[in-house]
Design a protein around this motif. Sequence first.
Motif, PDB file in Angstrom:
ATOM      1  N   ALA A   1      36.174  32.414  39.823  1.00 30.21           N
ATOM      2  CA  ALA A   1      36.674  32.980  38.573  1.00 30.21           C
ATOM      3  C   ALA A   1      35.524  33.637  37.818  1.00 30.21           C
ATOM      4  CB  ALA A   1      37.317  31.890  37.724  1.00 30.21           C
ATOM      5  N   THR A   2      35.849  34.469  36.848  1.00 30.22           N
ATOM      6  CA  THR A   2      34.854  35.179  36.051  1.00 30.22           C
ATOM      7  C   THR A   2      34.898  34.681  34.613  1.00 30.22           C
ATOM      8  OG1 THR A   2      35.107  37.139  37.433  1.00 30.22           O
ATOM      9  CG2 THR A   2      34.112  37.464  35.278  1.00 30.22           C
TER      10      THR A   2
ATOM     11  N   ALA B   1      35.852  36.617  26.025  1.00 28.14           N
ATOM     12  CA  ALA B   1      36.957  35.874  25.414  1.00 28.14           C
ATOM     13  C   ALA B   1      36.848  34.384  25.747  1.00 28.14           C
ATOM     14  CB  ALA B   1      38.296  36.429  25.878  1.00 28.14           C
ATOM     15  N   ASP B   2      36.439  34.058  26.976  1.00 29.19           N
ATOM     16  CA  ASP B   2      36.251  32.659  27.367  1.00 29.19           C
ATOM     17  C   ASP B   2      35.148  32.010  26.537  1.00 29.19           C
ATOM     18  OD1 ASP B   2      38.190  32.918  29.385  1.00 29.19           O
ATOM     19  OD2 ASP B   2      36.677  33.464  30.892  1.00 29.19           O
ATOM     20  N   LEU B   3      34.042  32.742  26.341  1.00 30.43           N
ATOM     21  CA  LEU B   3      32.941  32.213  25.534  1.00 30.43           C
ATOM     22  C   LEU B   3      33.396  31.972  24.092  1.00 30.43           C
ATOM     23  CD1 LEU B   3      30.009  34.463  26.815  1.00 30.43           C
ATOM     24  CD2 LEU B   3      30.355  32.027  27.294  1.00 30.43           C
TER      25      LEU B   3
END
Length: 99
Positions: free
Chosen positions: A5-6, A10-12
């Motif tokens: 996965a990358t 947005a995840d951070l």
Amino acid sequence: MAAGATLTRADLAESLHREVGLSRADAARLVEQILSHMCEALSKGENVKISGFGSFILRDKGERIGRNPKTGVEVPIAPRRVLTFRASQMMRDRIVSAG
């Protein structure tokens, strides 16, 4: 995060929202400010070192002669600046033990 996965901006930001308690908007703004500051430093020719993570290092590569692999014809490769990343020993140890 699943293998392959990358991790995205947005995840951070979402992680900052959950773990630090910042609003989603503030978390997204903080991520953007950090990345912007890193990009600005790199564009000025400065290296960026994040302790325990790694270093983003700028290298100037001189002009050299390359070869077209299909035809074998020699062609000049223009001088350029490249960005490299070198993981810290702590990060390399974590990656090896996770694999």
